[in-house]
Design a protein around this motif. Structure first.
Motif, short mmCIF file in Angstrom:
data_model
loop_
_atom_site.label_atom_id
_atom_site.label_comp_id
_atom_site.label_asym_id
_atom_site.label_seq_id
_atom_site.Cartn_x
_atom_site.Cartn_y
_atom_site.Cartn_z
N LEU A 332 6.52 -13.98 -0.18
CA LEU A 332 6.37 -12.95 0.85
C LEU A 332 7.76 -12.37 1.12
O LEU A 332 8.77 -13.04 0.91
N PRO A 333 7.90 -11.16 1.66
CA PRO A 333 6.80 -10.28 2.07
C PRO A 333 6.30 -9.34 0.99
O PRO A 333 5.60 -8.38 1.29
N GLY A 334 6.68 -9.55 -0.26
CA GLY A 334 6.22 -8.64 -1.31
C GLY A 334 4.72 -8.57 -1.43
O GLY A 334 4.16 -7.56 -1.86
N SER A 335 4.03 -9.64 -1.07
CA SER A 335 2.57 -9.67 -1.19
C SER A 335 1.90 -9.46 0.16
O SER A 335 0.80 -9.94 0.38
N ARG A 336 2.54 -8.74 1.05
CA ARG A 336 1.95 -8.52 2.38
C ARG A 336 0.59 -7.84 2.29
O ARG A 336 -0.33 -8.18 3.01
N ALA A 337 0.47 -6.87 1.39
CA ALA A 337 -0.79 -6.14 1.29
C ALA A 337 -1.93 -7.09 0.93
O ALA A 337 -3.02 -7.01 1.51
N PHE A 435 -2.97 -4.53 11.00
CA PHE A 435 -4.34 -4.52 10.48
C PHE A 435 -4.86 -3.08 10.36
O PHE A 435 -5.53 -2.73 9.38
N GLN A 436 -4.56 -2.27 11.34
CA GLN A 436 -4.97 -0.87 11.30
C GLN A 436 -4.33 -0.17 10.10
O GLN A 436 -5.01 0.57 9.36
N GLU A 437 -3.04 -0.38 9.91
CA GLU A 437 -2.32 0.28 8.81
C GLU A 437 -2.80 -0.23 7.45
O GLU A 437 -2.95 0.54 6.49
N SER A 438 -3.03 -1.53 7.34
CA SER A 438 -3.48 -2.09 6.07
C SER A 438 -4.86 -1.58 5.69
O SER A 438 -5.11 -1.20 4.54
N LEU A 439 -5.78 -1.57 6.65
CA LEU A 439 -7.14 -1.08 6.37
C LEU A 439 -7.12 0.42 6.06
O LEU A 439 -7.87 0.89 5.19
N ILE A 444 -7.45 4.94 2.02
CA ILE A 444 -6.82 6.04 1.26
C ILE A 444 -6.88 5.74 -0.23
O ILE A 444 -7.14 6.63 -1.06
N ARG A 445 -6.66 4.48 -0.58
CA ARG A 445 -6.74 4.10 -1.99
C ARG A 445 -8.17 4.24 -2.52
O ARG A 445 -8.39 4.75 -3.62
N ASP A 446 -9.15 3.81 -1.72
CA ASP A 446 -10.55 3.91 -2.15
C ASP A 446 -10.98 5.37 -2.34
O ASP A 446 -11.71 5.70 -3.29
N SER A 466 2.11 3.80 4.13
CA SER A 466 2.60 4.21 2.81
C SER A 466 3.11 3.00 2.03
O SER A 466 2.86 2.86 0.82
N LEU A 467 3.82 2.11 2.70
CA LEU A 467 4.34 0.92 2.03
C LEU A 467 3.21 0.01 1.54
O LEU A 467 3.24 -0.50 0.42
N LEU A 468 2.20 -0.20 2.38
CA LEU A 468 1.08 -1.04 1.99
C LEU A 468 0.27 -0.40 0.86
O LEU A 468 -0.26 -1.09 -0.01
#
Length: 922
Positions: A332-337, A435-439, A444-446, A466-468
């Motif tokens: 971590l934190p590289g695998s935060r997503a 959690f809001q930013e990750s979801l 956006i990816r989907d 953007s980072l996630l």
């Protein structure tokens, strides 16, 4: 009642029956009495209690990891990793549903569960906490602890029931008892139980009944029925302790009458550290101790520098997930997503499925709904939404799914998971903005709508999203857009994306590297580079305090931009040896470079104490009032009396040959001077005194036979030719011989003058020869004195030694002159412990030497000021510290001597500088 009591009661009963009960009635009673006595005896002498406790210990041996997406090849044992979260009294309506909930700062008490149990008066305890807060683990560990039977416990039988497994039985039969339910959990052990063993234990008050998961009873009417059943059982078996756990919403909808309500507390920093180290020792059981410790320390270090992750670790379940992802999926934190995605899955459906809890909506659809809600809130730039807007957003998404679940029902369900929280009446938000930013990033990816992010590279609101996104998608478009923009925020985002994304076009990486390594002379480009690196460094905060200390690299940017002197430390990370004035100058520069209305500041001592886990070991921190020291840490600028005395003693050891030579020279000068002055003056009393003094000093001087030239050079005292000492010795001999010859000649002349007065013939020619001899010897001695090596360099050392030794010469203690000089003149016994204010050292030198304006002290003070001031102001490096320190001591400036000693100790590495800088932002 014990075994003997039952036997006595049975005997009395039989006797009474034979005397008073009719024969037919006795026949019917006898069978019942025999059966009852058999059951009593079996319950009293059985070993079932021991077997049952072993069953409890064995069935609860391991940590429950069901439902976690990432698990290792070894499940840790519960006792290896258990850390007591502790409990605090709390009203049910005050307990937050957030997965990161904890008590307010003013609630400081923390009680172990044992504080409430096993007292004379039995208790019904309701343990309330958010999902993952450790409620079930606490009950499991409590059951294991009781089953060991250690200590003098009143209640030695643990009964642990998961209410979700018994809902249908309780709802179907409101009269079903705790013993009936616990027998369902025993498996093959049921055949070993003597009839009524659990009932008897409960009647005797020997049990602690642990009931887990009132909130996991899904239907409201069933939950109320289960709560009523718990109340009934607690009243029926009132001598026993009852503990029931629940999430806040579940307990508020079906409370337990008479229960003492407590909230589970979050992990403290110390508990997080203890858990992580224990976890790594357990999962790496076969590895060497240093390897296990290295893994734990790496995770703790990364958590300390990633506050967004560190805040999650107060929740035991999330901390367990963080530890697993770190161990089995990479650092971590590289695998935060990945971690945030896993947290959402575990909270939304994995744990529920593992517990076999019913749900009306498929697991993937739950996450889809929350992704859409999170994106809506990001797009509207809000952290919370009114209930109506949340419901409308969910309703629109549900209309696309084949389901009968309503938006209101789904909102109620996800609130119970702790990911969505009703912050205040009618306003809903995610438990953590992450959690809001990750979801939202997943949405956006989907949907393939990355252009929303590329058009917002200057907007800090979208930075984390953007980072996630970049961590699990193609980061090229975002980095390209950042480089086109060229602003501080955009370039900072580009470097962060490149750091967290493993897939970035080589050309883009090269452009970023060229930007950082640019050697152009354009001040604007240099300032831009510095600002970008500074913004990235100060981005993360724990409370108001920036998560990382100022590094040497960042500090060098400040030096390059301002030309301020570098602190007394190596190029390490973080920077060390920063003076108070340096910290203030750096802060001014930061607020000039980063144009932010709120600005940065130095933290308060209380803020640093609260965030002390961020402070590297052995470092001290400049605050708004003073230097913050970790508990038990010595001040880095302290010079104690013993240390200063040791340095001065070492100086004296090195200087003693020179001191003795100069004392010889002083004796010669004084003797020659008095021979020259007093022979003609005819003052015989003073003349005799001077001769006696010089002779006495000469006899007691143990002057050296040689002098180290290197020492002479080091101390900047040019003593001249190597024969200087022997010349001094010869000069002293000539002076003494001249004194003796003069004395003898005068005696003869006095006798002859007396004879002349008596008309005795006087040898006038001989008298002239005697006088000529005296003048010749005196002249030779005087010439030799003039040729002696002199203190040509008017250094403070030379001025001080020459004049201070003259004071010692006039002390009238020739036999102890060196100790007199060292201890009386230098006042070694008066040293005191000192904390050197390095920023004030130049001012103290100026004020101290200003007061010494006359005589030899004035001349020496002036030279000391000229030489030492540039060194104190860091315009020149420190040189000849022993000479400067000795001069300061002779001039009665011990605080200056202490400052020189501190600078020397830092220069030689004997004292390590520890002062560093953290910044804070409100």
């Amino acid at each position: 009642m014990d075994l003997w009591g039952w036997l006595l009661l049975s005997a009395v009963t039989v006797g009474a029956a034979l005397l008073f009960v009719p024969k037919e009635l006795w026949k019917r009673w006898r069978a019942r009495l025999v059966e009852h006595t058999d059951q009593v005896l079996r319950r009293r002498v059985t070993r079932f209690g021991r077997r049952y406790r072993e069953f409890v210990r064995d069935s609860l041996r391991f940590v429950d990891l069901k439902g976690l997406a990432t698990v290792g090849y070894r499940t840790p044992e519960l006792d290896e990793v258990f850390v007591d979260v502790s409990l605090a009294y709390r009203a049910p309506h005050q307990v937050s549903e957030s997965v990161l909930a904890d008590l307010p700062a003013d609630v400081t008490h923390r009680h172990p569960i044992g504080h409430f149990l096993d007292r004379d008066q039995a208790v019904v305890l309701a343990v309330i906490g958010a999902p993952g807060s450790g409620k079930t683990t606490l009950l499991r560990h409590t059951a294991r602890t009781i089953s060991r039977g250690r200590g003098r416990r009143k209640r030695t039988v643990p009964i642990l029931l998961y209410l979700r497994d018994h809902v249908s039985a309780i709802v179907g039969d409101r009269e079903i008892s705790v013993p009936a339910l616990v027998r369902r959990t025993l498996g093959d052990y049921r055949r070993f139980e003597p009839p009524g063993w659990f009932e008897q234990r409960l009647r005797d008050g020997d049990c602690v009944v642990l009931l887990d998961g009132l909130d996991e009873v899904s239907r409201q009417e069933d939950r109320r029925a289960v709560a009523d059943w718990v109340e009934g059982q607690a009243k029926q078996y009132a001598k026993n302790d009852f503990v029931i756990t629940s999430r806040p919403r579940g307990f508020r909808s079906a409370g337990i009458e008479g229960a003492v309500v407590v909230q589970v507390r979050g992990f403290t920093d110390e508990q997080v550290t203890r858990f992580v180290r224990a976890w790594y020792r357990a999962v790496e059981r076969d590895a060497p101790e240093e390897q296990r410790l290295a893994g734990a320390e790496d995770l703790l270090r990364r958590l300390h520098h990633a506050p967004g992750l560190a805040e999650l670790t107060a929740n035991p379940l999330l901390l367990t997930m963080v530890a697993n992802v770190h161990r089995y999926r990479g650092a971590l934190p590289g695998s935060r997503a990945e971690l945030y995605s896993e947290i959402c899955q575990v909270m939304l459906w994995r744990r529920q499925e593992a517990k076999k809890l019913p749900s009306d909506l498929r697991s993937d659809r739950k996450e889809t709904l929350l992704r859409g809600l999170a994106f809506t809130m990001m797009r509207e730039r809000v952290r919370d939404l009114p209930r109506k807007e949340v419901v409308n957003t969910l309703k629109a998404a549900l209309s696309r799914m084949a389901t009968d679940v309503t938006a209101d029902a789904f909102l109620t369900e996800v609130c119970s998971y702790g990911l969505i929280v009703e912050r205040e009446s009618g306003l809903f938000c995610f438990a953590h903005l992450t959690f809001q930013e990750s979801l939202a990033a997943a949405y956006i990816r989907d949907k393939g709508i990355a252009d929303i992010l590329t058009s917002a590279v200057d907007d800090l609101w979208w930075r984390e999203t953007s980072l996630l996104y970049a961590a699990q998608s193609d980061a090229d478009p975002i980095v390209e857009a950042c480089l086109r923009s060229g602003t501080v925020n955009a370039l900072s985002l580009a470097f962060d994306c490149a750091e967290q994304s493993s897939d970035l076009a080589p050309g883009l990486r090269s452009r970023l590297e060229r930007f950082l390594s640019g050697d152009d002379d354009d001040p604007g480009r240099r300032r831009l580079r510095a600002t970008v690196q500074l913004v990235r460094h100060l981005r993360d905060r724990v409370g108001p305090v920036c998560a990382r200390p100022i590094s040497a690299g960042i500090y060098e940017l400040f030096l390059a931009d301002t030309g301020n002197p570098y602190p007394d430390s190596d190029d390490t990370d973080p920077v060390a040896g920063v003076r108070a004035g340096d910290a203030a100058a750096f802060l001014r520069w930061v607020n000039t470079v980063i144009e932010d209305e709120s600005g940065y500041r130095l933290p308060t001592p209380a803020e640093v104490t609260a965030a002390r886990r961020l402070v590297p070991a052995g470092r001290t921190v400049w605050t708004s009032s003073d230097l913050w020291l970790p508990p038990g840490t010595e001040h880095p600028n302290a010079v104690d009396a013993a240390t200063l005395r040791r340095y001065v003693d070492d100086d004296l050891d090195r200087l003693e040959p020179i001191l003795r030579f100069l004392m010889v020279r002083k004796v010669v000068e004084v003797a020659a001077d008095h021979v020259h002055q007093h022979v003609n003056a005819g003052s015989r009393i003073e003349y005799d005194t001077v001769l006696a003094r010089c002779g006495s000093w000469a006899r007691h001087l143990d002057y050296p036979q040689d002098l180290d030239p290197e020492l002479v050079t080091t101390l900047a005292i040019p003593l001249g030719r190597g024969t200087g000492i022997s010349d001094a010795h010869r000069a002293l001999t000539f002076v003494l011989e001249a004194q003796e010859a003069t004395r003898a000649a005068e005696k003869k002349m006095m006798r002859q003058e007396a004879n002349d007065a008596q008309d005795v013939p006087v040898d006038r020619e001989r008298l002239t020869e005697l006088r000529q001899d005296v003048w010749t010897r005196r002249g030779k001695a005087h010439d030799l004195v003039k040729r002696l090596p002199t203190l040509v360099d008017p250094s403070p050392m030379g001025e001080v030694l020459d004049s201070a030794l003259e004071a010692a010469f006039r002390s009238k203690e020739p036999e102890n002159w060196f100790n007199t000089f060292c201890h009386r003149f230098l006042e070694l016994s008066s040293f005191r412990d000192t904390v050197v204010a390095l920023d004030s050292l130049a001012r103290q030198l100026t004020e101290g030497t200003w007061n010494l304006a006359s005589g030899w002290e004035g001349r020496a003070a002036q030279r000391l000021h000229e030489i030492a001031l540039p060194m104190f102001e860091r315009r020149r490096p420190l040189t000849d510290p022993d000479a400067l320190r000795f001069a300061a001591m002779c001039l009665r400036l011990p605080e200056i001597a202490a400052g020189i000693t501190l600078l020397e100790r830092r220069m030689t590495g004997e004292a390590q500088p520890t002062e560093t800088i953290f910044l804070a932002k409100d």
